[in-house]
Design a protein around this motif. Structure first.
Motif, PDB file in Angstrom:
ATOM      1  N   ARG A  25       0.475  -0.879  -0.121  1.00 56.02           N
ATOM      2  CA  ARG A  25       0.336   0.333   0.185  1.00 56.02           C
ATOM      3  C   ARG A  25       0.777   1.415  -0.457  1.00 56.02           C
ATOM      4  O   ARG A  25       0.474   2.165  -0.653  1.00 56.02           O
ATOM      5  CB  ARG A  25      -0.521  -0.388   1.402  1.00 56.02           C
ATOM      6  CG  ARG A  25      -1.689   1.285   1.210  1.00 56.02           C
ATOM      7  CD  ARG A  25      -3.083   0.762   2.167  1.00 56.02           C
ATOM      8  NE  ARG A  25      -3.630   2.023   2.261  1.00 56.02           N
ATOM      9  CZ  ARG A  25      -4.846   2.401   3.173  1.00 56.02           C
ATOM     10  NH1 ARG A  25      -4.679   2.136   4.322  1.00 56.02           N
ATOM     11  NH2 ARG A  25      -6.200   2.869   2.674  1.00 56.02           N
ATOM     12  N   VAL A  28       2.094   1.423  -3.725  1.00 54.09           N
ATOM     13  CA  VAL A  28       1.419   2.065  -4.104  1.00 54.09           C
ATOM     14  C   VAL A  28       0.923   3.625  -4.028  1.00 54.09           C
ATOM     15  O   VAL A  28       0.863   4.289  -5.146  1.00 54.09           O
ATOM     16  CB  VAL A  28      -0.192   1.366  -4.682  1.00 54.09           C
ATOM     17  CG1 VAL A  28      -1.211   2.202  -5.158  1.00 54.09           C
ATOM     18  CG2 VAL A  28       0.245  -0.281  -4.679  1.00 54.09           C
ATOM     19  N   SER A  33       3.969   1.998  -9.860  1.00 47.54           N
ATOM     20  CA  SER A  33       3.114   1.049 -11.061  1.00 47.54           C
ATOM     21  C   SER A  33       3.108  -0.903 -11.284  1.00 47.54           C
ATOM     22  O   SER A  33       3.857  -1.361 -11.615  1.00 47.54           O
ATOM     23  CB  SER A  33       3.629   1.268 -12.622  1.00 47.54           C
ATOM     24  OG  SER A  33       2.510   0.664 -13.218  1.00 47.54           O
ATOM     25  N   ASN A  35       0.455  -3.192 -10.678  1.00 47.52           N
ATOM     26  CA  ASN A  35      -1.099  -3.361 -10.741  1.00 47.52           C
ATOM     27  C   ASN A  35      -2.400  -2.853 -10.437  1.00 47.52           C
ATOM     28  O   ASN A  35      -3.104  -3.101 -10.715  1.00 47.52           O
ATOM     29  CB  ASN A  35      -1.325  -4.647 -11.066  1.00 47.52           C
ATOM     30  CG  ASN A  35       0.152  -5.212 -11.733  1.00 47.52           C
ATOM     31  OD1 ASN A  35       0.978  -6.680 -11.336  1.00 47.52           O
ATOM     32  ND2 ASN A  35       0.080  -5.288 -12.886  1.00 47.52           N
ATOM     33  N   PHE A  36      -2.072  -1.391  -9.652  1.00 48.73           N
ATOM     34  CA  PHE A  36      -3.656  -0.848  -8.395  1.00 48.73           C
ATOM     35  C   PHE A  36      -3.342   0.387  -9.139  1.00 48.73           C
ATOM     36  O   PHE A  36      -2.322   0.709  -9.500  1.00 48.73           O
ATOM     37  CB  PHE A  36      -2.912  -2.052  -6.773  1.00 48.73           C
ATOM     38  CG  PHE A  36      -3.101  -2.849  -7.068  1.00 48.73           C
ATOM     39  CD1 PHE A  36      -3.511  -3.895  -6.390  1.00 48.73           C
ATOM     40  CD2 PHE A  36      -1.794  -3.225  -6.810  1.00 48.73           C
ATOM     41  CE1 PHE A  36      -3.144  -4.609  -6.610  1.00 48.73           C
ATOM     42  CE2 PHE A  36      -1.018  -4.706  -6.691  1.00 48.73           C
ATOM     43  CZ  PHE A  36      -2.237  -5.695  -6.247  1.00 48.73           C
ATOM     44  N   PHE A  40      -5.753   2.724  -3.238  1.00 47.05           N
ATOM     45  CA  PHE A  40      -5.740   1.520  -2.633  1.00 47.05           C
ATOM     46  C   PHE A  40      -5.829   1.228  -1.366  1.00 47.05           C
ATOM     47  O   PHE A  40      -5.079   1.664  -0.492  1.00 47.05           O
ATOM     48  CB  PHE A  40      -4.567   1.119  -3.516  1.00 47.05           C
ATOM     49  CG  PHE A  40      -3.664  -0.012  -3.056  1.00 47.05           C
ATOM     50  CD1 PHE A  40      -4.839  -0.958  -3.695  1.00 47.05           C
ATOM     51  CD2 PHE A  40      -2.389  -0.288  -2.387  1.00 47.05           C
ATOM     52  CE1 PHE A  40      -3.760  -2.169  -4.171  1.00 47.05           C
ATOM     53  CE2 PHE A  40      -2.386  -1.860  -2.653  1.00 47.05           C
ATOM     54  CZ  PHE A  40      -3.614  -2.661  -2.916  1.00 47.05           C
ATOM     55  N   ALA A  44      -7.724  -4.453  -0.177  1.00 47.15           N
ATOM     56  CA  ALA A  44      -6.875  -4.714  -0.989  1.00 47.15           C
ATOM     57  C   ALA A  44      -5.505  -5.015  -1.100  1.00 47.15           C
ATOM     58  O   ALA A  44      -5.691  -5.834  -2.432  1.00 47.15           O
ATOM     59  CB  ALA A  44      -6.968  -3.326  -2.358  1.00 47.15           C
ATOM     60  N   ALA A  45      -4.640  -4.555  -0.678  1.00 51.34           N
ATOM     61  CA  ALA A  45      -3.959  -4.923  -1.085  1.00 51.34           C
ATOM     62  C   ALA A  45      -3.282  -6.645  -0.069  1.00 51.34           C
ATOM     63  O   ALA A  45      -2.221  -7.326  -0.572  1.00 51.34           O
ATOM     64  CB  ALA A  45      -2.576  -3.949   0.087  1.00 51.34           C
ATOM     65  N   PHE A  48      -4.479  -9.301  -2.503  1.00 51.25           N
ATOM     66  CA  PHE A  48      -3.484  -9.373  -3.523  1.00 51.25           C
ATOM     67  C   PHE A  48      -2.826 -10.550  -2.758  1.00 51.25           C
ATOM     68  O   PHE A  48      -2.578 -11.427  -3.502  1.00 51.25           O
ATOM     69  CB  PHE A  48      -2.231  -8.090  -3.907  1.00 51.25           C
ATOM     70  CG  PHE A  48      -1.352  -8.259  -4.445  1.00 51.25           C
ATOM     71  CD1 PHE A  48      -1.485  -9.308  -5.771  1.00 51.25           C
ATOM     72  CD2 PHE A  48      -0.281  -8.450  -3.690  1.00 51.25           C
ATOM     73  CE1 PHE A  48      -0.532  -9.079  -6.417  1.00 51.25           C
ATOM     74  CE2 PHE A  48       0.906  -8.696  -4.895  1.00 51.25           C
ATOM     75  CZ  PHE A  48       1.265  -9.173  -5.894  1.00 51.25           C
ATOM     76  N   LYS A  95       7.219  -7.941  -8.683  1.00 55.44           N
ATOM     77  CA  LYS A  95       7.037  -7.013  -7.976  1.00 55.44           C
ATOM     78  C   LYS A  95       8.174  -6.843  -6.486  1.00 55.44           C
ATOM     79  O   LYS A  95       8.498  -7.224  -5.697  1.00 55.44           O
ATOM     80  CB  LYS A  95       5.814  -7.779  -6.622  1.00 55.44           C
ATOM     81  CG  LYS A  95       4.613  -8.189  -7.892  1.00 55.44           C
ATOM     82  CD  LYS A  95       4.101  -6.231  -7.884  1.00 55.44           C
ATOM     83  CE  LYS A  95       2.422  -7.230  -8.265  1.00 55.44           C
ATOM     84  NZ  LYS A  95       2.354  -7.199  -9.968  1.00 55.44           N
ATOM     85  N   CYS A 156      -0.221   0.010 -19.174  1.00 60.08           N
ATOM     86  CA  CYS A 156      -1.065   0.178 -18.088  1.00 60.08           C
ATOM     87  C   CYS A 156      -1.468   1.911 -17.785  1.00 60.08           C
ATOM     88  O   CYS A 156      -0.931   3.072 -18.194  1.00 60.08           O
ATOM     89  CB  CYS A 156      -0.524  -0.081 -17.451  1.00 60.08           C
ATOM     90  SG  CYS A 156       0.839   0.430 -16.615  1.00 60.08           S
ATOM     91  N   THR A 159      -0.860   4.634 -12.057  1.00 57.73           N
ATOM     92  CA  THR A 159      -1.398   4.596 -10.891  1.00 57.73           C
ATOM     93  C   THR A 159      -2.375   5.667 -10.145  1.00 57.73           C
ATOM     94  O   THR A 159      -3.546   5.165  -9.570  1.00 57.73           O
ATOM     95  CB  THR A 159       0.020   4.282  -9.592  1.00 57.73           C
ATOM     96  OG1 THR A 159       0.947   3.209 -10.004  1.00 57.73           O
ATOM     97  CG2 THR A 159      -0.395   3.642  -8.055  1.00 57.73           C
TER      98      THR A 159
END
Length: 181
Positions: A25, A28, A33, A35-36, A40, A44-45, A48, A95, A156, A159
């Motif tokens: 988190r 992000v 960048s 994927n989220f 956020f 949600a974190a 993942f 990641k 993409c 963010t």
């Protein structure tokens, strides 16, 4: 500053989901960048890590490395080695995350070097990755010997939702003649 890098088991990962979610988190929210999109949430974190990391970790196709400073998770990187039968020599770097509080201290480099050593020991001598074109990590990968294959425009959404971003694909060939573990 002492940095300890270890591979977390699935059980250890489950025990540290809140810390891992906080790291993701923070990255992000700092613009990573990975994927989220913002906003956020912590939920949600955590989802993942539970849905995308724990299953392949439990199945044995993923290695999750963490860098700790003073007992705090400062960064992570993943080595996805769950490849098809005709690609036993390859793995994907996924990641690379370093908490904003710990940036510019060599943690990303240390994580990548450890990941490469582990990949080589497994006989994985071709590593691939992708990164947002122009991102902070791109020069690090180049300095570590990753070669740019090309970019895909509008790959993409940024963010913060401010537009589209290109992605750069890179690879590195490790010394295939090095002794294997």
């Amino acid at each position: 500053m002492t940095v300890a890098i270890t591979a977390l088991s699935a059980e250890e990962t489950r025990d540290r989901l809140d810390e891992l979610a906080d790291l993701l988190r923070a990255c992000v929210e700092d613009g990573a960048s990975v994927n989220f999109l913002l906003p956020f949430t912590a939920e949600a974190a955590r989802r993942f890590w539970e849905a995308k990391v724990l299953p392949p970790l439990m199945a044995g196709g993923l290695i999750l490395l963490v860098a700790e400073v003073g007992g705090r998770i400062a960064g992570t990187v993943q080595l996805d080695h769950d490849t098809p039968p005709n690609q036993p020599h390859r793995a994907e770097v996924r990641k690379l995350l370093v908490h904003p509080d710990f940036r510019r201290q060599g943690i990303a480099r240390a994580l990548m070097l450890d990941l490469e050593a582990r990949a080589g020991a497994m006989g994985r001598h071709l590593l691939t990755l992708d990164t947002l074109t122009g991102d902070k990590a791109e020069p690090l990968y180049a300095a570590l010997g990753y070669v740019t294959v090309g970019t895909i425009p509008d790959y993409c959404i940024r963010t913060d939702g401010s537009g589209m971003g290109a992605t750069t694909f890179m690879y590195k060939q490790l010394d295939a003649s090095a002794p294997q573990a």
